[in-house]
Design an enzyme around this catalytic site. Sequence first.
Site, PDB file in Angstrom:
ATOM      1  N   HIS A 246      62.830 -35.641  65.368  1.00 44.29           N
ATOM      2  CA  HIS A 246      62.243 -34.373  66.142  1.00 44.29           C
ATOM      3  C   HIS A 246      62.893 -33.992  67.289  1.00 44.29           C
ATOM      4  O   HIS A 246      63.496 -34.946  68.049  1.00 44.29           O
ATOM      5  CB  HIS A 246      60.576 -34.428  66.146  1.00 44.29           C
ATOM      6  CG  HIS A 246      60.126 -35.344  66.926  1.00 44.29           C
ATOM      7  ND1 HIS A 246      58.824 -35.621  67.088  1.00 44.29           N
ATOM      8  CD2 HIS A 246      60.823 -36.232  67.847  1.00 44.29           C
ATOM      9  CE1 HIS A 246      58.737 -36.849  67.649  1.00 44.29           C
ATOM     10  NE2 HIS A 246      59.761 -37.035  68.464  1.00 44.29           N
ATOM     11  N   ASN A 247      63.299 -32.733  67.534  1.00 45.50           N
ATOM     12  CA  ASN A 247      63.931 -32.154  68.534  1.00 45.50           C
ATOM     13  C   ASN A 247      65.406 -32.831  68.847  1.00 45.50           C
ATOM     14  O   ASN A 247      65.873 -32.474  70.117  1.00 45.50           O
ATOM     15  CB  ASN A 247      63.175 -32.433  69.932  1.00 45.50           C
ATOM     16  CG  ASN A 247      61.839 -31.477  69.767  1.00 45.50           C
ATOM     17  OD1 ASN A 247      60.869 -32.225  69.480  1.00 45.50           O
ATOM     18  ND2 ASN A 247      61.808 -30.401  70.316  1.00 45.50           N
TER      19      ASN A 247
END
Length: 353
Positions: A246-247
């Site tokens: 994620h991210n």
Amino acid sequence: MKIYEIQALLERYFDKVELVGSSNVTIDGPAKIECAAKGNVSFVANEKYTRFIESTEASLLIVGEQTSTKQYSDSLSFLKVKDPYTAFVFVLQMFSSPRVIASDGVSPSAVIGENVMLGKNVSIGDHVVIGDHCVIGDNTVIGPNTVLMERVVTGRDCMFYPGVICYDGTILGDRVTIHSGTVLGADGFGFAPQPDGGYIKIPQMGIVEIHDDVEIGANNTIDRATMGSTVIEKGVKIDNLVQIAHNCRIGENTVIASQAGISGSVSIGKHCMIGGQAGFAGHLSLPDKTNVAAKAGVSKSLQKSAQTLRGIPAQPIRDQLRQEALLRSLDKMKRKLDALEEKVREIQKGKGQ
């Protein structure tokens, strides 16, 4: 196809294409140089394969501009170009047949949600599921058993091979290709540790954004952001079996080889090359044109661009190779130390007497 036709094709992409030999020979298709038969075209872009030039049965070879061809058989023709590897790619495109991923139109077995917008010339295969409020761009092909959850948006000319899954909110640009088994937008690995040793799941409220001209191999997993977006920028190419958490942000035209694992909130610059099984700790960044060798373990951020990293922990390749050389010398160094210690003991023993 005649050799002169292949030459004409390559002249569309290269300033100079030199023919050595006959231009009127018929070429039936491409082949590896060591397996080629009469009527085949092959190429040599790596010096390791020059040894096959003398023995190949191919009728045409695409080689570099500096390759000497005078010593070879008159039955073998050559096209000399600046970049034979790329030239052969164009030849492969000439001979390759397009794959049929899904028939034209929408399969009767597909399930289409409410308020879905389908562009022109969209093909949707058997048992595809498209959730509510999705937008599918013109000329996009969606293979059988693919699932697009709610509010997925694709650009033009995208290709979904069978069995792709896009979670809700995923956004794709134009000319994105996704191979079978890949999952875009699954929850990031976010859990808050608690005093009792348990964990509370952190809601993953962001999305995945895939920009134009990206190709993602089979069985990849690219996780949605906790908040904001996990971003794969324009022109990125990802091999099979890669995990991107994620991210993360992967910069333009970066390539990532199989089994690499990239932890959360990692930012990788443009034009980087990531080797197979490389691993990244979370919350670090790499600048543009960084090369990471296979199996390297990247544990901290880098500031200087255009470096090659190697080893565990990963470090500039010269430093790492120097350390490897020292490690190989440890046994010899130990024997010398043992011999010196023995001499010291003998001297001390002599003084004691």
